[in-house]
Motif scaffolding. Structure first.
Motif, PDB file in Angstrom:
ATOM      1  N   ILE A  57      -7.044   3.616   5.545  1.00 46.78           N
ATOM      2  CA  ILE A  57      -5.877   4.384   5.109  1.00 46.78           C
ATOM      3  C   ILE A  57      -6.348   5.458   4.139  1.00 46.78           C
ATOM      4  O   ILE A  57      -7.178   5.195   3.263  1.00 46.78           O
ATOM      5  CB  ILE A  57      -4.805   3.476   4.461  1.00 46.78           C
ATOM      6  N   LEU A  58      -5.827   6.664   4.316  1.00 47.41           N
ATOM      7  CA  LEU A  58      -6.195   7.791   3.457  1.00 47.41           C
ATOM      8  C   LEU A  58      -5.071   8.062   2.465  1.00 47.41           C
ATOM      9  O   LEU A  58      -3.909   8.177   2.851  1.00 47.41           O
ATOM     10  CB  LEU A  58      -6.441   9.054   4.299  1.00 47.41           C
ATOM     11  N   GLY A  59      -5.429   8.168   1.197  1.00 49.17           N
ATOM     12  CA  GLY A  59      -4.461   8.491   0.165  1.00 49.17           C
ATOM     13  C   GLY A  59      -4.615   9.932  -0.299  1.00 49.17           C
ATOM     14  O   GLY A  59      -5.704  10.342  -0.703  1.00 49.17           O
ATOM     15  N   MET A  60      -3.515  10.697  -0.222  1.00 47.89           N
ATOM     16  CA  MET A  60      -3.469  12.057  -0.748  1.00 47.89           C
ATOM     17  C   MET A  60      -2.884  12.014  -2.162  1.00 47.89           C
ATOM     18  O   MET A  60      -2.141  11.098  -2.503  1.00 47.89           O
ATOM     19  CB  MET A  60      -2.589  12.948   0.135  1.00 47.89           C
ATOM     20  N   HIS A  61      -3.181  13.039  -2.970  1.00 47.81           N
ATOM     21  CA  HIS A  61      -2.689  13.047  -4.341  1.00 47.81           C
ATOM     22  C   HIS A  61      -2.249  14.447  -4.752  1.00 47.81           C
ATOM     23  O   HIS A  61      -2.283  15.388  -3.959  1.00 47.81           O
ATOM     24  CB  HIS A  61      -3.754  12.484  -5.281  1.00 47.81           C
ATOM     25  N   LYS A  62      -1.857  14.555  -5.989  1.00 44.52           N
ATOM     26  CA  LYS A  62      -1.333  15.805  -6.530  1.00 44.52           C
ATOM     27  C   LYS A  62      -2.401  16.905  -6.521  1.00 44.52           C
ATOM     28  O   LYS A  62      -3.566  16.650  -6.830  1.00 44.52           O
ATOM     29  CB  LYS A  62      -0.860  15.555  -7.963  1.00 44.52           C
ATOM     30  N   PHE A 110      -4.232   4.253  12.298  1.00 42.79           N
ATOM     31  CA  PHE A 110      -4.736   4.674  10.989  1.00 42.79           C
ATOM     32  C   PHE A 110      -3.532   5.231  10.233  1.00 42.79           C
ATOM     33  O   PHE A 110      -2.580   5.715  10.853  1.00 42.79           O
ATOM     34  CB  PHE A 110      -5.817   5.759  11.155  1.00 42.79           C
ATOM     35  N   SER A 111      -3.546   5.145   8.899  1.00 39.19           N
ATOM     36  CA  SER A 111      -2.386   5.610   8.124  1.00 39.19           C
ATOM     37  C   SER A 111      -2.779   6.619   7.055  1.00 39.19           C
ATOM     38  O   SER A 111      -3.917   6.634   6.589  1.00 39.19           O
ATOM     39  CB  SER A 111      -1.676   4.417   7.460  1.00 39.19           C
ATOM     40  N   ILE A 112      -1.790   7.449   6.687  1.00 45.98           N
ATOM     41  CA  ILE A 112      -1.936   8.424   5.605  1.00 45.98           C
ATOM     42  C   ILE A 112      -0.753   8.226   4.656  1.00 45.98           C
ATOM     43  O   ILE A 112       0.393   8.115   5.098  1.00 45.98           O
ATOM     44  CB  ILE A 112      -1.930   9.868   6.133  1.00 45.98           C
ATOM     45  N   THR A 113      -1.031   8.187   3.367  1.00 45.17           N
ATOM     46  CA  THR A 113       0.027   8.077   2.369  1.00 45.17           C
ATOM     47  C   THR A 113      -0.157   9.156   1.314  1.00 45.17           C
ATOM     48  O   THR A 113      -1.285   9.453   0.917  1.00 45.17           O
ATOM     49  CB  THR A 113       0.035   6.675   1.714  1.00 45.17           C
ATOM     50  N   ASN A 114       0.936   9.754   0.887  1.00 44.34           N
ATOM     51  CA  ASN A 114       0.873  10.900  -0.026  1.00 44.34           C
ATOM     52  C   ASN A 114       1.608  10.579  -1.323  1.00 44.34           C
ATOM     53  O   ASN A 114       2.803  10.814  -1.455  1.00 44.34           O
ATOM     54  CB  ASN A 114       1.475  12.137   0.644  1.00 44.34           C
ATOM     55  N   GLY A 115       0.857  10.019  -2.274  1.00 44.00           N
ATOM     56  CA  GLY A 115       1.454   9.762  -3.582  1.00 44.00           C
ATOM     57  C   GLY A 115       1.578  11.013  -4.423  1.00 44.00           C
ATOM     58  O   GLY A 115       2.247  11.006  -5.464  1.00 44.00           O
ATOM     59  N   GLY A 116       0.947  12.101  -3.977  1.00 42.69           N
ATOM     60  CA  GLY A 116       0.981  13.344  -4.735  1.00 42.69           C
ATOM     61  C   GLY A 116       2.364  13.933  -4.872  1.00 42.69           C
ATOM     62  O   GLY A 116       2.651  14.636  -5.855  1.00 42.69           O
ATOM     63  N   ILE A 117       3.248  13.654  -3.915  1.00 37.94           N
ATOM     64  CA  ILE A 117       4.598  14.222  -3.994  1.00 37.94           C
ATOM     65  C   ILE A 117       5.367  13.623  -5.172  1.00 37.94           C
ATOM     66  O   ILE A 117       6.366  14.184  -5.607  1.00 37.94           O
ATOM     67  CB  ILE A 117       5.375  14.005  -2.680  1.00 37.94           C
ATOM     68  N   PHE A 118       4.902  12.473  -5.692  1.00 31.05           N
ATOM     69  CA  PHE A 118       5.530  11.868  -6.860  1.00 31.05           C
ATOM     70  C   PHE A 118       4.738  12.133  -8.135  1.00 31.05           C
ATOM     71  O   PHE A 118       5.089  11.626  -9.199  1.00 31.05           O
ATOM     72  CB  PHE A 118       5.671  10.359  -6.659  1.00 31.05           C
ATOM     73  N   GLY A 119       3.657  12.900  -8.007  1.00 26.93           N
ATOM     74  CA  GLY A 119       2.872  13.257  -9.176  1.00 26.93           C
ATOM     75  C   GLY A 119       1.629  12.419  -9.390  1.00 26.93           C
ATOM     76  O   GLY A 119       0.947  12.566 -10.418  1.00 26.93           O
ATOM     77  N   SER A 120       1.285  11.533  -8.456  1.00 26.74           N
ATOM     78  CA  SER A 120       0.108  10.685  -8.618  1.00 26.74           C
ATOM     79  C   SER A 120      -1.175  11.515  -8.560  1.00 26.74           C
ATOM     80  O   SER A 120      -1.376  12.302  -7.632  1.00 26.74           O
ATOM     81  CB  SER A 120       0.072   9.612  -7.523  1.00 26.74           C
ATOM     82  N   LEU A 126      -4.344   9.945  -8.895  1.00 35.48           N
ATOM     83  CA  LEU A 126      -5.387   9.125  -8.287  1.00 35.48           C
ATOM     84  C   LEU A 126      -4.836   7.719  -8.075  1.00 35.48           C
ATOM     85  O   LEU A 126      -4.120   7.192  -8.928  1.00 35.48           O
ATOM     86  CB  LEU A 126      -6.623   9.071  -9.193  1.00 35.48           C
ATOM     87  N   SER A 127      -5.148   7.109  -6.933  1.00 35.27           N
ATOM     88  CA  SER A 127      -4.685   5.758  -6.655  1.00 35.27           C
ATOM     89  C   SER A 127      -5.588   5.128  -5.608  1.00 35.27           C
ATOM     90  O   SER A 127      -6.417   5.807  -4.993  1.00 35.27           O
ATOM     91  CB  SER A 127      -3.234   5.777  -6.147  1.00 35.27           C
TER      92      SER A 127
END
Length: 440
Positions: A379-384, A355-365, A367-368
């Motif tokens: 896959i779980l997406g984290m955000h700002k 399973f994967s986790i990705t954190n677009g929040g560190i770039f200011g995202s 919602l994605s």
């Protein structure tokens, strides 16, 4: 002679691309010296010399695709290089090996009367660098027709490219006004880098600055896998939001003591990794894989953590996350991230995540919709984290640090109810860190 071959890379990797050579033809090489770097789909591989010698011939250039077992260079052993076969050396003239002179210089050594452009070698061929000859053969170009700017008449790769472009780009008189049929540098590229497409495109003004970049093998692999994921999986995304108040409060109160005790900071990823594992235990279908007409349920928890690097996104894996403490997870993520940015990840660091986790929040995202890392099905997406007004009850509103979270999943084996319930479980565990410690 010593052949330098592409070594065995990994079970699933049969070819690579030469990233760069660290030697040139004619260079003396010592045992253990770094010769060349290969770029594969996942990691870069360095090839070192196993013997002393002289680089006699480099057979594949930077950018070439090569296969496992292919000979890419030839070394001449030092003892051989001191006295070439058949050489007639006078007593008062030091012996010089032809192997110590780069090939393109050996072809253009000055001889009496050989100082006019367009001169030919002993076989009545135009003089040219090895790379230029190879490119000319691939493109079917007669070297005798190529104009060169070299004062000695030596044809270089740049001359071949210019000649080919002049042949394939139509003159303005032959093009209808406003449009231009563009051959996408088809004839100007080597076989392994041709664009086998012809398209009609609006003409690019010659005074507009453009730059054409070759996609790295890793970027090509990322593109291929992302398209494959969208083509093969019935991918869907569901969303929720998490109140991060409790986690931020816990980190604020315990950060100094945690760092002092464990030598690593208490970040967000350990909380999310533990929350995901707790939810995977409750909803195991998100920790599965489709193999033909069967479902492979995995009873272990190897969590991929997406890391952005200058060369593209990689997803190293934290192994057996259910048996690791918060500090061990943070330490492992830090180590993997450093290896990713230093380009020292091994294939074992990247394989077999569940399973994967990705954190677009560190770039200011804010919602994605993350794309699956196939063959994984979730896959779980984290955000700002953003402060927003939240209704505490019917009468009160408070500003709370909120984060949107997104779960992309493969609808072929994960139903909507299961996916939504999984994400709700993640939310509940994150909003109650004590419960997270118990269930994660």
């Amino acid at each position: 002679m010593i052949e330098i071959k592409v070594p065995e890379l990994a079970e699933s990797i049969t070819e690579g691309t030469i990233s760069q050579w660290f030697i040139s033809e004619g260079d003396r090489v010592s045992q253990g010296q770094l010769l060349v770097e290969l770029e594969t789909d996942k990691v870069n591989v360095e090839i070192n010399a196993e013997h002393d010698g002289v680089a006699e011939k480099i057979l594949s250039q930077a950018g070439d695709n090569v296969e496992v077992g292919q000979v890419i260079a030839i070394l001449k052993e030092s003892a051989e290089s001191q006295q070439p076969e058949g050489a007639d050396q006078s007593a008062d003239q030091p012996a010089v090996s032809s192997a110590a002179v780069p090939a393109d210089e050996r072809e253009t050594e000055e001889k009496p009367g050989r100082d006019e452009p367009g001169e030919r070698d002993s076989r009545n061929r135009p003089t040219a660098t090895p790379a230029a000859r190879k490119l000319a053969r691939q493109l079917g170009i007669d070297l005798g027709q190529v104009q060169t700017r070299d004062p000695l008449g030596r044809v270089a790769v740049e001359d071949i490219m210019a000649h080919s472009s002049a042949k394939t780009i139509p003159s303005p008189q032959d093009v209808p006004a406003g449009t231009e049929t563009v051959r996408l540098e088809h004839a100007a590229r080597p076989d392994n880098d041709r664009t086998h497409v012809e398209a009609s495109e609006p003409a690019i003004a010659p005074d507009k600055p453009v730059e054409r970049l070759r996609m790295s093998r890793r970027r090509q692999t990322i593109a291929k896998r992302l398209v494959e994921a969208q083509r093969t999986a019935a991918m869907l995304t569901t969303f929720n939001e998490v109140d991060m108040t409790a986690i931020l409060d816990l980190r604020r109160r315990r950060q100094d003591a945690f760092t002092k005790q464990h030598g690593v900071r208490l970040g967000f990823m350990s909380f999310f990794t533990k929350a995901v594992i707790g939810a995977l235990k409750a909803f195991p279908m998100l920790n599965a894989e489709i193999q033909g007409d069967e479902i492979l349920l995995k009873r272990y928890y190897d969590i991929g953590i997406a890391v952005s690097t200058d060369k593209g996104l990689v997803v190293p894996v934290v192994r057996n996350g259910d048996s690791l403490s918060f500090a061990e997870i943070e330490r492992e993520i830090l180590t993997l991230a450093e290896k990713a940015r230093d380009n020292t990840l091994s294939l074992s660091d990247l394989q077999d995540g569940t399973f994967s986790i990705t954190n677009g929040g560190i770039f200011g995202s804010l919602l994605s919709t993350p794309i699956l890392n196939t063959p994984q099905v979730g896959i779980l997406g984290m955000h700002k984290i953003q402060t927003r007004p939240v209704a505490v009850d019917k009468d009160r509103m408070e500003n709370r640090p909120m984060m949107y979270v997104a779960l992309s999943y493969d609808h072929r084996i994960v139903d909507g109810k299961e996916a939504v319930s999984f994400l709700v479980k993640v939310k509940e565990l994150l909003e109650d860190p004590e419960n997270l410690l118990l269930e994660g």
